[in-house]
Motif scaffolding. Structure first.
Motif, mmCIF file in Angstrom:
data_model
loop_
_atom_site.group_PDB
_atom_site.id
_atom_site.type_symbol
_atom_site.label_atom_id
_atom_site.label_comp_id
_atom_site.label_asym_id
_atom_site.label_seq_id
_atom_site.Cartn_x
_atom_site.Cartn_y
_atom_site.Cartn_z
ATOM 1 N N ALA A 1 0.840 -1.207 0.000
ATOM 2 C CA ALA A 1 0.000 0.000 0.000
ATOM 3 C C ALA A 1 0.872 1.254 0.000
ATOM 4 N N GLU A 2 1.945 1.234 0.783
ATOM 5 C CA GLU A 2 2.848 2.385 0.822
ATOM 6 C C GLU A 2 3.569 2.552 -0.514
ATOM 7 N N HIS B 1 4.227 5.381 -5.610
ATOM 8 C CA HIS B 1 4.216 5.318 -7.076
ATOM 9 C C HIS B 1 3.212 6.321 -7.655
ATOM 10 N N ALA B 2 2.060 6.418 -7.038
ATOM 11 C CA ALA B 2 1.041 7.376 -7.511
ATOM 12 C C ALA B 2 1.544 8.806 -7.370
ATOM 13 N N GLU B 3 2.236 9.092 -6.270
ATOM 14 C CA GLU B 3 2.785 10.429 -6.073
ATOM 15 C C GLU B 3 3.881 10.725 -7.092
ATOM 16 N N ALA C 1 3.905 13.704 -9.904
ATOM 17 C CA ALA C 1 5.016 14.652 -10.016
ATOM 18 C C ALA C 1 5.604 14.645 -11.428
ATOM 19 N N ALA C 2 5.725 13.473 -12.025
ATOM 20 C CA ALA C 2 6.239 13.387 -13.401
ATOM 21 C C ALA C 2 5.294 14.088 -14.376
#
Length: 127
Positions: free
Chosen positions: A29-30, A35-37, A41-42
């Motif tokens: 989950a972390e 990865h989503a963050e 950002a990308a």
């Protein structure tokens, strides 16, 4: 009936303890959140790069449009003595005399004898 309710409650408690307490599940989950963050950002970085390139292109276009403006006529001098008016670009000056140029012809003008001497951006049609 009570036994069935207790068994169901016990089952859900065990399931919740297994899902929340499992270190591998917490790490996944972390990692998904990280990865989503990173993807967000990308995406923001790509959008910023595109906007920077667009602004640079617009700035270069604005400079190009204003840089190559049509040429302006050189400043001229308007001198009047009585009913005679002279106007033309100044070629040279010397001891109160100005040499003016009109259509390639140079003519000296004595400024001491002039009633009016005024710089103009362009000569009148009769100059």
């Amino acid at each position: 009936m009570m036994a069935l309710a207790l068994a169901t409650l016990h089952h859900f408690e065990q399931q919740a303890a297994t899902d929340c307490g499992d270190p591998a599940t917490l790490l996944r989950a972390e990692a998904l959140a990280d990865h989503a963050e990173a993807l967000a950002a990308a995406g923001a970085l790509r959008r910023g790069i595109r906007l920077t390139v667009l602004c640079t292109a617009l700035l270069a276009g604005a400079v190009a449009v204003t840089w190559y403006a049509p040429p302006q006529d050189p400043p001229a001098l308007l001198a009047r003595q009585g009913s005679t008016t002279w106007c033309g670009a100044v070629e040279s000056t010397s001891h109160g005399t100005v040499v003016r140029s009109v259509n390639g012809e140079s003519t000296p003008v004595d400024l001491a004898a002039a009633d009016l001497v005024r710089p103009v951006t362009s000569c009148p049609a009769s100059g």
